[in-house]
Design a protein around this motif. Structure first.
Motif, mmCIF file in Angstrom:
data_model
loop_
_atom_site.group_PDB
_atom_site.id
_atom_site.type_symbol
_atom_site.label_atom_id
_atom_site.label_comp_id
_atom_site.label_asym_id
_atom_site.label_seq_id
_atom_site.Cartn_x
_atom_site.Cartn_y
_atom_site.Cartn_z
ATOM 1 N N GLN A 32 0.810 -1.218 0.000
ATOM 2 C CA GLN A 32 0.000 0.000 0.000
ATOM 3 C C GLN A 32 0.845 1.272 0.000
ATOM 4 N N ASN A 33 2.121 1.156 -0.329
ATOM 5 C CA ASN A 33 2.961 2.359 -0.368
ATOM 6 C C ASN A 33 2.418 3.403 -1.333
ATOM 7 N N HIS A 34 1.871 2.943 -2.468
ATOM 8 C CA HIS A 34 1.374 3.903 -3.453
ATOM 9 C C HIS A 34 0.153 4.652 -2.937
ATOM 10 N N VAL A 35 -0.682 3.995 -2.138
ATOM 11 C CA VAL A 35 -1.844 4.664 -1.556
ATOM 12 C C VAL A 35 -1.385 5.699 -0.531
ATOM 13 N N LEU A 36 -0.465 5.297 0.337
ATOM 14 C CA LEU A 36 0.069 6.220 1.334
ATOM 15 C C LEU A 36 0.756 7.402 0.651
ATOM 16 N N ALA A 37 1.525 7.118 -0.383
ATOM 17 C CA ALA A 37 2.216 8.184 -1.109
ATOM 18 C C ALA A 37 1.227 9.144 -1.753
ATOM 19 N N ASP A 38 0.147 8.615 -2.301
ATOM 20 C CA ASP A 38 -0.840 9.477 -2.940
ATOM 21 C C ASP A 38 -1.518 10.382 -1.918
ATOM 22 N N ALA A 39 -1.733 9.862 -0.709
ATOM 23 C CA ALA A 39 -2.292 10.701 0.355
ATOM 24 C C ALA A 39 -1.325 11.830 0.707
ATOM 25 N N ASP A 43 7.617 15.243 -1.911
ATOM 26 C CA ASP A 43 8.917 14.637 -1.637
ATOM 27 C C ASP A 43 8.767 13.385 -0.780
ATOM 28 N N LYS A 44 7.857 13.431 0.192
ATOM 29 C CA LYS A 44 7.615 12.258 1.026
ATOM 30 C C LYS A 44 6.949 11.155 0.208
ATOM 31 N N ALA A 45 6.044 11.561 -0.688
ATOM 32 C CA ALA A 45 5.400 10.588 -1.571
ATOM 33 C C ALA A 45 6.440 9.868 -2.423
ATOM 34 N N LEU A 46 7.382 10.618 -2.960
ATOM 35 C CA LEU A 46 8.407 10.027 -3.816
ATOM 36 C C LEU A 46 9.282 9.052 -3.040
ATOM 37 N N ASP A 47 9.624 9.404 -1.807
ATOM 38 C CA ASP A 47 10.416 8.491 -0.976
ATOM 39 C C ASP A 47 9.701 7.157 -0.791
ATOM 40 N N LEU A 48 8.393 7.205 -0.570
ATOM 41 C CA LEU A 48 7.628 5.982 -0.320
ATOM 42 C C LEU A 48 7.562 5.088 -1.553
ATOM 43 N N VAL A 49 7.294 5.671 -2.716
ATOM 44 C CA VAL A 49 7.177 4.824 -3.907
ATOM 45 C C VAL A 49 8.544 4.325 -4.362
ATOM 46 N N ASP A 50 9.603 5.052 -4.029
ATOM 47 C CA ASP A 50 10.941 4.569 -4.367
ATOM 48 C C ASP A 50 11.304 3.307 -3.583
ATOM 49 N N MET A 51 10.597 3.055 -2.486
ATOM 50 C CA MET A 51 10.838 1.841 -1.702
ATOM 51 C C MET A 51 10.224 0.601 -2.343
ATOM 52 N N VAL A 52 9.295 0.794 -3.268
ATOM 53 C CA VAL A 52 8.595 -0.337 -3.879
ATOM 54 C C VAL A 52 9.518 -0.986 -4.899
ATOM 55 N N GLU A 53 9.881 -2.226 -4.660
ATOM 56 C CA GLU A 53 10.866 -2.915 -5.490
ATOM 57 C C GLU A 53 10.192 -3.845 -6.490
ATOM 58 N N LYS A 54 10.576 -3.699 -7.738
ATOM 59 C CA LYS A 54 10.057 -4.572 -8.781
ATOM 60 C C LYS A 54 10.427 -6.015 -8.460
ATOM 61 N N PHE A 112 3.404 -2.358 -8.648
ATOM 62 C CA PHE A 112 4.599 -1.641 -9.093
ATOM 63 C C PHE A 112 4.230 -0.529 -10.074
ATOM 64 N N PHE A 113 3.342 -0.821 -11.018
ATOM 65 C CA PHE A 113 2.913 0.205 -11.968
ATOM 66 C C PHE A 113 2.217 1.355 -11.249
ATOM 67 N N GLU A 114 1.343 1.031 -10.296
ATOM 68 C CA GLU A 114 0.638 2.097 -9.585
ATOM 69 C C GLU A 114 1.619 2.974 -8.809
ATOM 70 N N ALA A 115 2.660 2.361 -8.265
ATOM 71 C CA ALA A 115 3.676 3.142 -7.560
ATOM 72 C C ALA A 115 4.371 4.110 -8.513
ATOM 73 N N GLN A 116 4.623 3.662 -9.734
ATOM 74 C CA GLN A 116 5.286 4.539 -10.706
ATOM 75 C C GLN A 116 4.363 5.673 -11.156
#
Length: 265
Positions: free
Chosen positions: A149-156, A164-175, A183-187
């Protein structure tokens, strides 16, 4: 219970108005996949009923019921399974206010349940209650140790003007460590955060680095095409934007404004 995949907001930072974004958050059309509630369930199998409590919530998997029973306050396991089952059903039926009401009741019976905090956070997300989303999904991440759910948290965080905080969270999502859709939603969220920061070229490059020519296009591919087309149009790359809007329109012509946007280019 649920991985809220495919809910990222559009590239301009505005939430989408239907199932694909928080309800009531805006009236701008964006890409939204066709509603498929079952895809949100981490475990799609409905187990055989083995007790009165699971009969009250037959759509919950055996694993989730076990997690609820293990984290419930003493004497509350049966009530928790029943109430949380109702909360999960309300979520699937898009009655997010009821899902929140029942989810909060469930939380009082099991503060350390990852399933409860996840569904509650997703219900808050669908109603554009960003601070509550951050609170619940952050707790889910700590308990579950999951990137789902990193992408959901990042979008919030994007909605709270913290790209900047959103970007940090989605950068943690590893393919390879999450489903391709996640993974696509995180991108998509990453591209939106970069666009929020005025980095359109980096946002475009982020999406262009994905595999955008799959043998069969799924909802997350169409969402990526749509958001990339939106960014390309904003960058003045109209021919490429038109091609992508036409591709989305050809695959799913009735649920987006892609045909109209392609026609304007």
């Amino acid at each position: 219970m649920a991985a809220d995949r495919g809910r990222a907001r559009s590239g301009d930072g505005k939430p989408r108005p239907d199932r694909s974004g928080p309800r009531g958050a805006g009236d701008r059309k964006g890409y939204q996949g066709k509603p498929k509630p079952e895809r949100d369930r981490r475990d799609r199998g409905a187990p055989r009923d083995e007790s009165p409590s699971t009969r009250e919530s037959a759509h919950l998997s055996k694993a989730i019921v076990g997690e609820l029973q293990a984290t419930a306050r003493p004497g509350k396991a049966e009530d928790l399974v029943k109430v949380f089952g109702q909360a999960a059903q309300a979520f699937l039926e898009e009655d997010y206010a009821e899902a929140i009401r029942l989810g909060e009741q469930s939380k009082q019976m099991a503060l350390r349940s990852a399933s409860v905090r996840e569904v509650l956070g997703l219900a808050y997300y669908r109603t554009a209650q960003w601070s509550e989303t951050v609170r619940e999904i952050s707790t889910f991440r700590r308990i579950a140790g999951s990137q789902e759910q990193n992408h959901v948290l990042a979008d919030a965080y994007r909605a709270l003007k913290k790209p900047d905080k959103a970007l940090d969270l989605v950068d943690m999502v590893e393919k390879g460590k999450v489903d391709e859709q996640v993974f696509f939603e995180a991108q998509i969220v990453a591209a939106g955060a970069l666009a929020d920061m005025g980095e359109l070229d980096r946002a475009i490059a982020r999406l262009e680095g994905l595999d955008l020519r799959p043998p069969v296009a799924r909802d997350h591919h169409l969402r990526t095409w749509y958001v990339l087309a939106d960014l390309l149009e904003r960058r003045g790359r109209y021919t490429q934007a038109k091609e992508l809007f036409e591709a989305v329109a050809g695959a799913d012509p009735e649920v987006t404004d892609a045909p109209e946007r392609a026609a304007r280019l």
